[in-house]
Design an enzyme around this catalytic site. Structure first.
Site, PDB file in Angstrom:
ATOM      1  N   LYS A  45       0.853  -1.190   0.000  1.00 61.79           N
ATOM      2  CA  LYS A  45       0.000   0.000   0.000  1.00 61.79           C
ATOM      3  C   LYS A  45       0.891   1.243   0.000  1.00 61.79           C
ATOM      4  CE  LYS A  45      -4.235   1.306   2.427  1.00 61.79           C
ATOM      5  NZ  LYS A  45      -4.870   1.228   3.753  1.00 61.79           N
TER       6      LYS A  45
HETATM    7  C1  E4P Z   1      -8.136   1.636   4.286  1.00 57.99           C
HETATM    8  O1  E4P Z   1      -7.469   1.307   3.350  1.00 57.99           O
HETATM    9  C2  E4P Z   1      -8.078   2.998   4.840  1.00 57.99           C
HETATM   10  O2  E4P Z   1      -6.809   3.235   5.369  1.00 57.99           O
HETATM   11  C3  E4P Z   1      -9.165   3.170   5.869  1.00 57.99           C
HETATM   12  O3  E4P Z   1     -10.373   2.685   5.317  1.00 57.99           O
HETATM   13  C4  E4P Z   1      -9.279   4.595   6.351  1.00 57.99           C
HETATM   14  O4  E4P Z   1     -10.441   4.715   7.129  1.00 57.99           O
HETATM   15  P1  E4P Z   1     -10.693   5.956   8.117  1.00 57.99           P
HETATM   16  O5  E4P Z   1     -10.937   7.165   7.305  1.00 57.99           O
HETATM   17  O6  E4P Z   1     -11.908   5.541   8.912  1.00 57.99           O
HETATM   18  O7  E4P Z   1      -9.455   6.064   8.970  1.00 57.99           O
END
Ligand code: E4P
Length: 217
Positions: A83
């Site tokens: 990622k």
């Molecule tokens: C996933 O890939 C993201 O990092 C995550 O869904 C972010 O979510 P949040 O905005 O609730 O922190």
């Protein structure tokens, strides 16, 4: 529509896996910090538990070190997805990691033009953040619609992974908007099963069945 769990809590994850409906997992530095565990250990445990794509995020700012981190993370297991943040350096790293045949997830996507660049860099997944856009007074779901339109029009293969999902309506709307996957906090995943009319209907069926005095088993 693939459903991913947005957590590094392996106990919770094991319960979610029992449903047979979880296709992968996403993590980020905040989620790893919350787990209080070593990143390599927890990602390995998740990869052993879940056969689908498992996102593990790099933390360097420059492409060279992002690539080194990505290569190291990808060695944990074959289902690791590297990622990478949606920055100039992040997309340089995405291009190189994708050229090496590694899966990538470009995260922190908040616009159509960013999603276009992620696809051009060869990302396996792009993660548009619905909830954070809504919090910002913008239209998170509109972005999913627009990216779907763009990717179909230009025949990009990158999968749209709806992220920053806050409720079951986000999941349903993202599916209808053409997202390929959504990543859900465990509480939101459990919310998907619920409807008050299901509870009410089942309660009535059980009462009527009990009145027959019969058993099936
Ligand atoms: C996933 O890939 C993201 O990092 C995550 O869904 C972010 O979510 P949040 O905005 O609730 O922190």
């Amino acid at each position: 529509m693939q459903l991913f769990a947005d957590t590094a809590d392996t106990k919770v994850l094991a319960d979610l896996m029992d449903t047979g409906l979880i296709d992968g997992v996403t993590t980020n530095p905040t989620i790893i910090a919350k787990s209080g565990r070593n990143m390599f250990e927890v990602i390995k445990e998740i990869c052993d538990l879940v056969p689908g794509p498992i996102s593990a995020e790099v933390v360097s700012n420059d492409a060279k070190n992002m690539i080194l981190e990505g290569e190291k993370l990808a060695k944990i297991a074959t289902n690791v997805v590297v990622k990478v943040p949606l920055t100039v350096e992040g997309l340089k790293a995405t291009k190189e990691l994708s050229a090496q045949g590694l899966m990538t997830n470009v995260t922190l996507c908040f616009s159509v033009s960013q999603a276009m660049l992620a696809a051009k860099a060869g990302a396996t997944f792009v993660s548009p953040f619905i909830g954070r856009l809504d919090d910002h007074g913008a239209d998170g779901m509109g972005l999913i619609h627009d990216i779907r339109h763009l990717y179909d029009m230009h025949e990009f293969d990158t999968e749209i992974l709806a992220a920053s999902v806050r409720n079951s309506k986000h999941v349903a709307d993202a599916a209808l908007a053409g997202a390929d996957c959504a990543t859900l906090p465990p509480s939101v995943f459990m919310e998907l099963f619920k409807h008050p009319l299901t509870d009410k209907g089942l309660d009535a069926f059980m009462k009527d069945w009990a009145s027959t005095g019969q058993s099936i088993l």
